[in-house]
Motif scaffolding. Structure first.
Motif, mmCIF file in Angstrom:
data_model
loop_
_atom_site.group_PDB
_atom_site.id
_atom_site.type_symbol
_atom_site.label_atom_id
_atom_site.label_comp_id
_atom_site.label_asym_id
_atom_site.label_seq_id
_atom_site.Cartn_x
_atom_site.Cartn_y
_atom_site.Cartn_z
ATOM 1 N N LYS A 40 32.958 33.483 43.056
ATOM 2 C CA LYS A 40 34.177 33.413 42.242
ATOM 3 C C LYS A 40 35.060 34.583 42.635
ATOM 4 O O LYS A 40 34.587 35.720 42.691
ATOM 5 C CB LYS A 40 33.785 33.521 40.761
ATOM 6 C CG LYS A 40 34.914 33.248 39.811
ATOM 7 C CD LYS A 40 34.392 32.927 38.411
ATOM 8 C CE LYS A 40 35.471 32.315 37.548
ATOM 9 N NZ LYS A 40 36.272 33.202 36.803
ATOM 10 N N LEU A 41 36.306 34.318 42.944
ATOM 11 C CA LEU A 41 37.177 35.390 43.420
ATOM 12 C C LEU A 41 38.399 35.496 42.523
ATOM 13 O O LEU A 41 39.217 34.572 42.451
ATOM 14 C CB LEU A 41 37.594 35.102 44.870
ATOM 15 C CG LEU A 41 36.406 34.944 45.842
ATOM 16 C CD1 LEU A 41 36.861 34.375 47.174
ATOM 17 C CD2 LEU A 41 35.693 36.270 46.057
ATOM 18 N N ASN A 42 38.478 36.602 41.813
ATOM 19 C CA ASN A 42 39.641 36.845 40.946
ATOM 20 C C ASN A 42 40.556 37.842 41.627
ATOM 21 O O ASN A 42 40.232 38.391 42.667
ATOM 22 C CB ASN A 42 39.180 37.437 39.611
ATOM 23 C CG ASN A 42 38.277 36.496 38.852
ATOM 24 O OD1 ASN A 42 38.426 35.284 38.922
ATOM 25 N ND2 ASN A 42 37.321 37.068 38.131
ATOM 26 N N LYS A 43 41.703 38.100 40.975
ATOM 27 C CA LYS A 43 42.556 39.188 41.463
ATOM 28 C C LYS A 43 41.862 40.504 41.176
ATOM 29 O O LYS A 43 41.522 40.792 40.034
ATOM 30 C CB LYS A 43 43.891 39.176 40.718
ATOM 31 C CG LYS A 43 44.907 38.265 41.362
ATOM 32 C CD LYS A 43 46.265 38.469 40.743
ATOM 33 C CE LYS A 43 47.248 37.470 41.349
ATOM 34 N NZ LYS A 43 48.490 37.430 40.592
ATOM 35 N N LEU B 43 32.751 43.160 44.600
ATOM 36 C CA LEU B 43 32.072 41.904 44.261
ATOM 37 C C LEU B 43 30.842 42.258 43.432
ATOM 38 O O LEU B 43 30.049 43.121 43.823
ATOM 39 C CB LEU B 43 31.605 41.201 45.540
ATOM 40 C CG LEU B 43 32.650 40.387 46.303
ATOM 41 C CD1 LEU B 43 32.146 40.102 47.707
ATOM 42 C CD2 LEU B 43 32.962 39.081 45.580
ATOM 43 N N ALA C 284 41.345 38.858 47.567
ATOM 44 C CA ALA C 284 39.994 38.940 48.110
ATOM 45 C C ALA C 284 40.029 38.845 49.631
ATOM 46 O O ALA C 284 40.692 37.960 50.171
ATOM 47 C CB ALA C 284 39.163 37.806 47.538
ATOM 48 N N ALA D 216 29.962 34.459 48.273
ATOM 49 C CA ALA D 216 31.037 34.699 47.300
ATOM 50 C C ALA D 216 31.177 33.459 46.425
ATOM 51 O O ALA D 216 31.342 32.355 46.937
ATOM 52 C CB ALA D 216 32.338 34.991 48.031
ATOM 53 N N TYR E 25 37.517 45.818 47.882
ATOM 54 C CA TYR E 25 37.495 44.732 46.876
ATOM 55 C C TYR E 25 36.065 44.602 46.335
ATOM 56 O O TYR E 25 35.138 44.309 47.097
ATOM 57 C CB TYR E 25 37.944 43.436 47.546
ATOM 58 C CG TYR E 25 37.926 42.210 46.653
ATOM 59 C CD1 TYR E 25 39.045 41.845 45.915
ATOM 60 C CD2 TYR E 25 36.786 41.401 46.560
ATOM 61 C CE1 TYR E 25 39.033 40.713 45.110
ATOM 62 C CE2 TYR E 25 36.768 40.273 45.748
ATOM 63 C CZ TYR E 25 37.895 39.937 45.034
ATOM 64 O OH TYR E 25 37.880 38.816 44.228
ATOM 65 N N TYR F 45 38.819 41.614 41.720
ATOM 66 C CA TYR F 45 37.351 41.655 41.759
ATOM 67 C C TYR F 45 36.803 40.229 41.817
ATOM 68 O O TYR F 45 37.504 39.274 41.469
ATOM 69 C CB TYR F 45 36.771 42.371 40.527
ATOM 70 C CG TYR F 45 37.001 41.627 39.244
ATOM 71 C CD1 TYR F 45 38.199 41.739 38.564
ATOM 72 C CD2 TYR F 45 36.021 40.775 38.731
ATOM 73 C CE1 TYR F 45 38.429 41.021 37.399
ATOM 74 C CE2 TYR F 45 36.237 40.062 37.561
ATOM 75 C CZ TYR F 45 37.453 40.190 36.908
ATOM 76 O OH TYR F 45 37.680 39.478 35.763
ATOM 77 N N GLY F 46 35.551 40.114 42.270
ATOM 78 C CA GLY F 46 34.941 38.790 42.341
ATOM 79 C C GLY F 46 33.447 38.849 42.075
ATOM 80 O O GLY F 46 32.893 39.910 41.745
ATOM 81 N N LYS G 109 36.040 31.840 49.203
ATOM 82 C CA LYS G 109 35.023 31.316 48.291
ATOM 83 C C LYS G 109 33.936 30.603 49.111
ATOM 84 O O LYS G 109 34.247 29.907 50.087
ATOM 85 C CB LYS G 109 35.669 30.342 47.303
ATOM 86 C CG LYS G 109 34.725 29.973 46.200
ATOM 87 C CD LYS G 109 35.337 29.173 45.102
ATOM 88 C CE LYS G 109 34.171 28.720 44.240
ATOM 89 N NZ LYS G 109 34.459 27.814 43.210
#
Ligand code: SAH
Length: 458
Positions: free
Chosen positions: A54-57, A37, A7, A52, A35, A59-60, A11
């Motif tokens: 929640k940030l995943n690998k 969101l 990301a 922001a 990226y 996508y967030g 966060k």
């Protein structure tokens, strides 16, 4: 564009974004250096600030803080409980905007998943009235301050909120649900408690024949016995005009599947009747029946047009439900074979053929992916093959059988554009060409999108 794995934001960071797209569940997508969101409540073309969350690998998620530029398609949701319920996802988008978003959704998956070029995708056929269209309601029952409530699960929770009315349901369903709730409450029926697996009433379901005015009430209970059964039945018949069927569905399992395996007629008929076009249908509690009959007619007319029958054809209708499409096609075909997995639906299908004096149809109970290969081995083939699978799409074995059987035409009715695109790719690789796709809006205010595709053997 390939999404970046890491990301580019932190966060809780607050950033300004432009929203580009809508996901299949109605969230807006903002991209930061590629990226994505996902943000609920915003619309494509809008600008705003988000946090922001929640940030995943890859996508967030973000929370909308403020909109700084709004879409011309934005509208005030009509429903007072829109933000709590989650049953509709698109009420903040005008109906015209919804139709455009659905068309884009179909175009995107056909390109990305289906890798289809030069297929004609038509604009979505919208409903004349996008409100109050549903002919079926099924609502969970809970308790609040010692009384019964019937309505919906609050978003991301299991607490049930009472619902006086639902603007995409027919008014009759609202009446049935609230009256049945009040009657059961008065006679001391306890709501089913999921956590303790105790209590009685799990769901109330109402089905309404919009043309015939017939009403089916289904009480889904954990146990067969419940107090004051006779009185409850009597009051339902007295208070609700049009009731012709009261059914009990017994579901004693710990499950979120609504209907149980045992169905009992408490009063009246086992089925209610309704019409689509000129054809009369018997519908039982456990059978699938399209929820928007006006748009169903539009969809079936399109399927019939694509099938282009002359009266000489042998047709297979896979996932036929109560025989709706089969009976439409039978009027113009030599013979139609329908297959469906729910036995009660096939009982209805046979009854429906008889009811309409249609004799050139034959129905079988079973998995389409088992029955159709068996038919093929026995020499039963099709000139035109229609499929109308559930959201997960067609089984691979079925697609392979179609490719081997080589019907001249395939008409694919789908309630999920992503699995439609996936299956069209398989059929294209197996020798078919997708000629046209017509999306039909069966589910206004929600992100669901129905389509019918026409394929020819090349
Ligand atoms: N064509 C019908 C029903 C479409 S809904 C109509 O328009 O009314 C999809 C149907 O597929 C449901 O009736 C469901 O019970 C049935 N079904 C689900 N999985 C199946 C399978 N593997 N084989 C055959 N039917 C299946």
């Amino acid at each position: 564009m390939v999404a970046k794995i890491q990301a580019p934001v932190q966060k809780n960071e607050i950033i300004d974004v432009v929203f580009e797209d809508l996901t299949h569940d109605g969230q807006a997508v903002a991209k930061i250096e590629g990226y994505p969101l996902f943000v609920a409540g915003a619309l494509p073309g809008e600008k705003g600030s988000i946090q922001a969350t929640k940030l995943n690998k890859g996508y967030g998620f973000g929370r909308l803080i403020e909109l700084k530029e709004t879409s011309p398609f934005r509208q005030e949701p009509e429903c007072p409980i829109y933000s709590q319920c989650g049953g509709c996802q698109l009420q903040h988008l005008s109906y015209e905007g919804q139709l455009q978003a659905k068309e884009k959704q179909v175009r995107d998956v056909m390109e990305r998943i289906g890798k289809l070029e030069d297929v004609t995708i038509h604009p979505v056929l919208g409903a004349n009235d996008p409100w109050r269209y549903r002919n079926k309601a099924q609502v969970p029952v809970g308790e609040e301050n010692g009384g019964l409530v019937a309505g919906f699960y609050q978003k991301r929770s299991h607490s049930i909120i009472n619902m006086e009315q639902c603007l995409i349901q027919h008014e009759k369903s609202d009446e049935v649900i609230q009256k049945v709730r009040a009657i059961c409450d008065r006679y001391g029926i306890k709501a089913y408690d999921e956590a303790k697996h105790k209590g009685t009433l799990r769901h109330i379901m109402a089905r309404y024949g919009k043309i015939t005015g017939e009403v089916m009430v289904v009480l889904v209970t954990r146990t067969e016995d419940f107090p004051n059964k006779k009185k409850i039945i009597e009051e339902i018949t007295e208070q609700i005009d049009g009731v012709t069927s009261i059914i009990q569905s017994i579901n004693s399992k710990k499950t979120n599947v609504i209907l149980g395996d045992t169905t009992k007629v408490l009063w009246g008929n086992e089925v209610i009747y309704d019409y689509i076009g000129d054809i009369k249908f018997a519908i039982s509690a456990r059978s699938f029946y399209q929820v928007n009959p006006e748009q169903t007619k539009v969809l079936y007319d399109k399927a019939l047009e694509y099938a282009n029958l002359t009266g000489e054809e042998q047709v297979i209708d896979a996932y036929c439900g109560i025989g709706t499409i089969s009976l439409f096609l039978a009027q113009k075909a030599k013979k139609v074979y329908g297959v469906e997995i729910v036995p009660e639906a096939i009982e209805d299908a046979n009854r429906n053929a008889e009811l309409n004096g249609i004799t050139n149809v034959e129905f079988a109970v079973g998995e389409a992916e088992t029955v159709i290969p068996d038919w093929y081995k026995q020499g039963i083939t099709a000139d035109v093959l229609v499929v109308d699978p559930p959201r997960k799409g067609c089984d691979e074995t079925l697609l392979q059988t179609i490719i081997d059987m080589k019907p001249k035409k395939v008409v694919y009715v789908s309630c999920n554009p992503a699995t439609l695109a996936r299956d069209l790719r398989v059929l294209e690789d197996g020798g078919y060409k997708t000629v046209e796709i017509q999306p039909v809006d069966m589910f206004p205010m929600t992100t669901h999108c129905e389509s019918v595709a026409w394929l020819e053997l090349v």
